[in-house]
Design a protein around this motif. Structure first.
Motif, PDB file in Angstrom:
ATOM      1  N   CYS A  84     -22.084   8.932   9.404  1.00  0.00           N
ATOM      2  CA  CYS A  84     -21.484  10.119  10.013  1.00  0.00           C
ATOM      3  C   CYS A  84     -20.758   9.653  11.274  1.00  0.00           C
ATOM      4  O   CYS A  84     -21.338   9.648  12.369  1.00  0.00           O
ATOM      5  N   HIS A 106     -11.510  14.470  10.909  1.00  0.00           N
ATOM      6  CA  HIS A 106     -12.449  15.286  10.142  1.00  0.00           C
ATOM      7  C   HIS A 106     -12.511  14.912   8.660  1.00  0.00           C
ATOM      8  O   HIS A 106     -13.034  15.668   7.857  1.00  0.00           O
ATOM      9  N   GLY A 154     -13.687  13.141   5.298  1.00  0.00           N
ATOM     10  CA  GLY A 154     -14.867  12.526   4.708  1.00  0.00           C
ATOM     11  C   GLY A 154     -14.512  11.903   3.371  1.00  0.00           C
ATOM     12  O   GLY A 154     -13.516  12.281   2.746  1.00  0.00           O
ATOM     13  N   PHE A 186     -19.295  10.972   5.858  1.00  0.00           N
ATOM     14  CA  PHE A 186     -19.254  12.408   6.141  1.00  0.00           C
ATOM     15  C   PHE A 186     -18.259  12.670   7.259  1.00  0.00           C
ATOM     16  O   PHE A 186     -18.312  12.038   8.309  1.00  0.00           O
ATOM     17  N   ASN A 225     -16.351  14.114  10.418  1.00  0.00           N
ATOM     18  CA  ASN A 225     -16.829  14.579  11.713  1.00  0.00           C
ATOM     19  C   ASN A 225     -16.326  15.988  12.013  1.00  0.00           C
ATOM     20  O   ASN A 225     -15.402  16.489  11.379  1.00  0.00           O
ATOM     21  N   THR A 226     -16.938  16.636  12.999  1.00  0.00           N
ATOM     22  CA  THR A 226     -16.478  17.929  13.481  1.00  0.00           C
ATOM     23  C   THR A 226     -15.989  17.772  14.917  1.00  0.00           C
ATOM     24  O   THR A 226     -16.347  16.830  15.614  1.00  0.00           O
ATOM     25  N   ASN A 230     -22.594  16.937  14.010  1.00  0.00           N
ATOM     26  CA  ASN A 230     -22.821  16.219  12.755  1.00  0.00           C
ATOM     27  C   ASN A 230     -24.248  15.665  12.659  1.00  0.00           C
ATOM     28  O   ASN A 230     -24.674  15.239  11.586  1.00  0.00           O
ATOM     29  N   VAL A 252     -26.496  17.609  10.309  1.00  0.00           N
ATOM     30  CA  VAL A 252     -26.050  17.341   8.938  1.00  0.00           C
ATOM     31  C   VAL A 252     -26.559  15.983   8.477  1.00  0.00           C
ATOM     32  O   VAL A 252     -26.995  15.816   7.325  1.00  0.00           O
ATOM     33  N   ALA A 253     -26.510  14.998   9.376  1.00  0.00           N
ATOM     34  CA  ALA A 253     -27.017  13.661   9.048  1.00  0.00           C
ATOM     35  C   ALA A 253     -28.501  13.730   8.692  1.00  0.00           C
ATOM     36  O   ALA A 253     -28.958  13.062   7.753  1.00  0.00           O
ATOM     37  N   ALA A 298     -25.972   7.830  11.901  1.00  0.00           N
ATOM     38  CA  ALA A 298     -25.270   8.918  12.573  1.00  0.00           C
ATOM     39  C   ALA A 298     -24.854   8.488  13.979  1.00  0.00           C
ATOM     40  O   ALA A 298     -25.693   8.106  14.797  1.00  0.00           O
ATOM     41  N   ASP A 315     -27.784  20.515  19.371  1.00  0.00           N
ATOM     42  CA  ASP A 315     -27.788  19.895  18.036  1.00  0.00           C
ATOM     43  C   ASP A 315     -28.519  18.560  18.040  1.00  0.00           C
ATOM     44  O   ASP A 315     -29.241  18.229  17.094  1.00  0.00           O
TER      45      ASP A 315
END
Length: 328
Positions: A70, A109, A111, A118, A120-121, A127, A130-131, A149, A160
């Motif tokens: 990620c 962004h 993936g 994956f 990124n945001t 992220n 999500v990881a 990550a 997060d």
């Protein structure tokens, strides 16, 4: 910072030279992007990782295809190491149809699920949960794959980050949290946003190990990552690796970074991970001037080809703007 030492994870001379090649390739790719931005040719935002290459190479070298990464917005080198071609990556920066998202998005962004990448945001740190979810899926599947990550020291101050580390620690999930501590969250120096010296200390609060290392030492990063991979694959849970480093350019290519002193930048440039590793390999009589010239020529030819490919690739067709969309 301490000098580079041999790691307990044995590497052959060819493997060391391969790592050297990746350091040079990633540096050259970012430097070319920086020049292309100044020429007004690149359509994507560009956030170079010049000065931070040892983190990407040290963590990415030896990962399996099925391991997920990620990456962050300045980790274009992670895409290259995971298998995205220089051509495709450059086309992505030019917003061409031959890029990863066919001209629909910047490189930030994108993936590539088939390569274990994956996207990124823009909300850095988002992220990480999500990881952890990806790592949970590996646990459910009873596989020994691992998620790596990446995040910055600034992202370690958002919710997060803490939620992700808490869940990973409680469930002993196979995820490695890699902090790219480059001393600034955009323009905010680390001492203005943290009351501790090391982000790695925060891992202990969630029940697993954290270590702060010289992020400009590719072998130190490699050693820490290999140990974390072994623990994760054997069911011993997550690890946080904080890599102390520095980005040579501003937050992005449009940031002049007036908030830093020339003395500070010069000091960190003297710790160039590429120069340090080159000196190390030369001292071991592994790297020769001929090999350096050969590597430089090969990388330049590949990047020249990637730029030509990107410039010659077609622009996206507006009529296809609504294709490849997930609809409900």
């Amino acid at each position: 910072m301490p000098p580079i030492k041999r790691t307990k994870f044995k590497l052959s001379h060819e493997q060391l030279l391969e790592m050297y090649g990746w350091l040079k390739h990633i540096r050259a790719f970012d430097e070319r992007l920086s020049a292309l931005v100044k020429q007004g040719r690149v359509r994507s935002g560009v956030y170079t990782g010049i000065g931070q290459e040892a983190i990407i190479v040290g963590t990415g070298y030896g990962l399996r295809r099925d391991d997920y990464i990620c990456p962050l917005h300045r980790d274009l080198g992670a895409f290259l190491m995971k298998g995205v071609s220089s051509r495709t990556m450059m086309a992505q920066m030019f917003a061409k149809t031959t890029g990863l998202s066919k001209g629909r998005d910047s490189a930030l962004h994108s993936g590539v699920p088939e390569l274990g990448i994956f996207g990124n945001t823009s909300m850095l740190g988002a992220n990480l949960p999500v990881a952890v979810g990806l790592a949970l899926s590996y646990r459910i599947e009873q596989s020994d794959h691992v998620v790596v990550a990446y995040f910055g020291e600034g992202a370690s101050n958002v919710g997060d980050f803490h939620e992700a580390l808490n869940m990973a620690g409680v469930m002993r999930l196979p995820v490695i949290f890699v902090c790219e501590n480059n001393q600034y969250a955009y323009s905010v120096p680390v001492e203005k946003s943290m009351a501790i010296d090391d982000v790695a200390d925060r891992a202990r609060g969630y029940g697993f190990d954290g270590v702060a290392i010289n992020g400009n030492d590719v072998l130190a990063v490699y050693q820490a990552t290999q140990g974390a991979l072994q623990r994760a694959r054997s069911g011993q849970g997550p690890t946080l690796i904080e890599c102390k480093t520095y980005r040579w350019h501003g937050h992005s290519e449009h940031d002049k970074a007036f908030y830093r002193t020339q003395e500070e930048v010069a000091m960190w440039r003297s710790r160039d991970p590429l120069t340090t590793f080159t000196t190390y390999l030369k001292g071991l009589n592994i790297l020769t001037d001929d090999r350096i010239a050969e590597t430089d020529a090969r990388i330049k030819a590949e990047i020249d080809d990637a730029v030509t490919f990107a410039m010659d690739s077609p622009d996206p067709d507006p009529s296809e703007a609504t294709t490849d969309l997930l609809t409900h």
